[in-house]
Design a protein around this motif. Structure first.
Motif, PDB file in Angstrom:
ATOM      1  N   MET A  54       0.803  -1.223   0.000  1.00  4.70           N
ATOM      2  CA  MET A  54       0.000   0.000   0.000  1.00  4.70           C
ATOM      3  C   MET A  54       0.838   1.276   0.000  1.00  4.70           C
ATOM      4  SD  MET A  54      -2.810  -1.432  -0.430  1.00  4.70           S
ATOM      5  CE  MET A  54      -3.837   0.009  -0.516  1.00  4.70           C
ATOM      6  N   CYS A 111      -9.855  -2.454  -5.776  1.00  4.39           N
ATOM      7  CA  CYS A 111      -9.355  -3.085  -4.537  1.00  4.39           C
ATOM      8  C   CYS A 111      -8.398  -2.151  -3.792  1.00  4.39           C
ATOM      9  CB  CYS A 111      -8.667  -4.409  -4.850  1.00  4.39           C
ATOM     10  SG  CYS A 111      -9.782  -5.690  -5.421  1.00  4.39           S
ATOM     11  N   LYS A 114     -10.478   0.618  -2.084  1.00  4.73           N
ATOM     12  CA  LYS A 114     -11.126   0.113  -0.868  1.00  4.73           C
ATOM     13  C   LYS A 114     -10.129  -0.021   0.269  1.00  4.73           C
ATOM     14  CE  LYS A 114     -14.897  -2.420  -3.045  1.00  4.73           C
ATOM     15  NZ  LYS A 114     -15.476  -3.741  -3.297  1.00  4.73           N
ATOM     16  N   GLU A 115      -8.958  -0.541  -0.041  1.00  3.98           N
ATOM     17  CA  GLU A 115      -7.919  -0.727   1.000  1.00  3.98           C
ATOM     18  C   GLU A 115      -7.421   0.618   1.522  1.00  3.98           C
ATOM     19  OE1 GLU A 115      -5.713  -2.839   3.623  1.00  3.98           O
ATOM     20  OE2 GLU A 115      -7.138  -3.686   2.171  1.00  3.98           O
ATOM     21  N   HIS A 118      -9.734   2.159   4.070  1.00  2.88           N
ATOM     22  CA  HIS A 118      -9.717   1.521   5.384  1.00  2.88           C
ATOM     23  C   HIS A 118      -8.543   1.961   6.238  1.00  2.88           C
ATOM     24  CE1 HIS A 118     -12.381  -1.878   3.694  1.00  2.88           C
ATOM     25  NE2 HIS A 118     -13.115  -0.957   4.280  1.00  2.88           N
ATOM     26  N   LYS A 119      -7.564   2.583   5.619  1.00  2.65           N
ATOM     27  CA  LYS A 119      -6.366   3.029   6.381  1.00  2.65           C
ATOM     28  C   LYS A 119      -6.599   4.354   7.024  1.00  2.65           C
ATOM     29  CE  LYS A 119      -2.438   0.643   4.736  1.00  2.65           C
ATOM     30  NZ  LYS A 119      -1.082   0.755   4.367  1.00  2.65           N
TER      31      LYS A 119
END
Length: 119
Positions: A54, A111, A114-115, A118-119
């Motif tokens: 990420m 994807c 979305k990730e 969430h961070k």
């Protein structure tokens, strides 16, 4: 593949030979765009592990390349479809491959988005 398109489809047969500047311009555009897409794709393959951790800079770079491929697919599929002559299999194969690659890149981009949220 793109490096050989002018020869595959005999682009130069339609241009008068005295327009050398036009021929050189077509070649430069073709070569530079092909090298750009190949180079960006290769860089992302090499930076793949950083994207999976990420790393925001690499992910933004991936988003940019995804947008470039979306533009390319829209151009080829909807705006100005590639003529099927003289080699239909090559034109269809290139269209299907680029569409498939773009769909996969969009899925990965979603994807990543979305990730990142969430961070």
């Amino acid at each position: 593949m793109a490096l050989f398109v002018p020869w595959m489809f005999q682009w130069y047969d339609y241009l008068p030979i005295q327009y050398e500047n036009l021929i050189v311009g077509i070649d430069y555009t073709n070569y530079c765009f092909s090298v750009l897409l190949f180079g960006l794709s290769l860089m992302l393959i090499l930076l793949g592990k950083k994207a999976l951790t990420m790393n925001r800079e690499v992910i933004y770079f991936y988003f940019f390349l995804t947008v470039v491929w979306i533009f390319r697919v829209c151009l080829a599929s909807f705006i100005e479809p590639w003529p099927l002559q003289p080699i239909p299999a090559a034109a269809i194969g290139q269209l299907v491959a680029s569409d498939l690659l773009t769909v996969m890149m969009v899925v990965v981009s979603v994807c990543f988005i979305k990730e990142l949220r969430h961070k």
